[in-house]
Design a protein around this motif. Structure first.
Motif, PDB file in Angstrom:
ATOM      1  N   ILE A 196      -1.810  10.536  -4.020  1.00 22.52           N
ATOM      2  CA  ILE A 196      -2.955  10.096  -3.948  1.00 22.52           C
ATOM      3  C   ILE A 196      -3.264   8.528  -4.303  1.00 22.52           C
ATOM      4  N   LEU A 197      -2.540   8.102  -5.188  1.00 24.97           N
ATOM      5  CA  LEU A 197      -2.741   6.649  -5.847  1.00 24.97           C
ATOM      6  C   LEU A 197      -1.869   5.780  -4.807  1.00 24.97           C
ATOM      7  N   THR A 198      -0.760   6.184  -4.455  1.00 26.43           N
ATOM      8  CA  THR A 198       0.088   5.288  -3.585  1.00 26.43           C
ATOM      9  C   THR A 198      -0.510   5.099  -2.278  1.00 26.43           C
ATOM     10  N   THR A 199      -1.316   6.150  -1.723  1.00 28.10           N
ATOM     11  CA  THR A 199      -1.924   6.087  -0.382  1.00 28.10           C
ATOM     12  C   THR A 199      -3.260   5.109  -0.448  1.00 28.10           C
ATOM     13  N   LYS A 200      -3.823   5.120  -1.539  1.00 34.58           N
ATOM     14  CA  LYS A 200      -5.058   4.424  -2.124  1.00 34.58           C
ATOM     15  C   LYS A 200      -4.386   2.841  -2.320  1.00 34.58           C
ATOM     16  N   LYS A 201      -3.331   2.638  -2.795  1.00 35.73           N
ATOM     17  CA  LYS A 201      -2.936   1.324  -2.921  1.00 35.73           C
ATOM     18  C   LYS A 201      -2.347   0.614  -1.500  1.00 35.73           C
ATOM     19  N   ALA A 202      -1.690   1.540  -0.843  1.00 30.13           N
ATOM     20  CA  ALA A 202      -1.322   1.161   0.413  1.00 30.13           C
ATOM     21  C   ALA A 202      -2.469   0.673   1.404  1.00 30.13           C
ATOM     22  N   LYS A 203      -3.322   1.397   1.486  1.00 27.22           N
ATOM     23  CA  LYS A 203      -4.676   1.070   2.237  1.00 27.22           C
ATOM     24  C   LYS A 203      -5.329  -0.272   1.833  1.00 27.22           C
ATOM     25  N   LYS A 204      -5.430  -0.205   0.367  1.00 29.07           N
ATOM     26  CA  LYS A 204      -5.870  -1.625  -0.128  1.00 29.07           C
ATOM     27  C   LYS A 204      -4.922  -2.633   0.416  1.00 29.07           C
ATOM     28  N   ASN A 205      -3.611  -2.653   0.478  1.00 34.80           N
ATOM     29  CA  ASN A 205      -2.846  -3.774   0.786  1.00 34.80           C
ATOM     30  C   ASN A 205      -2.652  -3.930   2.267  1.00 34.80           C
TER      31      ASN A 205
END
Length: 202
Positions: free
Chosen positions: A84-93
């Motif tokens: 969840i957190l890695t997906t969120k960070k990837a979308k943000k970047n």
């Protein structure tokens, strides 16, 4: 002036090559939470063993089965949180979460992990329980080292620490519980905090 432009271009090219060959959207916060889950799980298991088994883990009793469920729950929560957190960070970047680089990362991480998991299940089925904690730390460390070349290089150091702790655990099995808590709990929190301030706060 031109030399500064060349250096800037080289730095940008190097950055692009690094992004194309490494998956760098791993979340430091997921490491912190994984460590917290592990410490909560370890504390719960310790309470069960000391309260109902008088300090001895009954390997054929409900306490042992409950401890296995707690271990599985810690692993499940850690994986879900990381996704969840890695997906969120990837979308943000504005990065892809599932490309060739992330596939290689997962593949290289899972080979030692699955191998170790199957080996641990085999020795547990043979009632050889003494080295289970050490093997968890060692194979997990090997997984991190294997995956580190496709992600942030800092992961390698965490993997090496886990391997060392696993070897110490094999040498002193009586301290296996505390070394497990140190490796999967404390070290994850330390690593996650370091990664969070080094990369996530940029």
């Amino acid at each position: 002036m031109e030399s500064k432009d060349y250096l800037k271009d080289i730095a940008e090219i190097k950055n692009l090559m690094n992004k194309s060959s490494r998956f760098i959207s791993l979340s430091g916060l997921s490491g912190i939470l994984a460590g917290i889950y592990a410490l909560i799980g370890a504390a719960t298991a310790y309470w069960l063993v000391t309260t109902y088994s008088y300090g001895t883990l009954l390997l054929d009793g409900w306490v042992f089965r409950t401890c296995l469920v707690i271990l599985a729950a810690v692993a499940f929560l850690s994986i879900v949180t990381a996704i969840i957190l890695t997906t969120k960070k990837a979308k943000k970047n504005h990065e892809k979460i599932w490309d060739n680089t992330s596939k290689r990362l997962v593949f290289n991480f899972l080979i030692p992990l699955i191998t170790g998991g199957l080996y641990i299940l085999i020795i547990l089925n043979q009632q050889k329980y003494g080295q289970a904690g050490a093997l968890m730390l060692i194979f997990y460390g090997l997984s991190l080292v294997s995956a580190s070349k496709y992600s942030l290089g800092d992961i390698r150091y965490l993997g090496l620490i886990e391997i060392v702790l696993g070897l110490i655990c094999a040498l002193f099995p009586g301290y296996g519980f505390w070394l497990w808590a140190l490796g999967f709990g404390v070290m994850h929190i330390v690593y996650g905090t370091w990664m969070h301030f080094k990369y996530d706060k940029q």
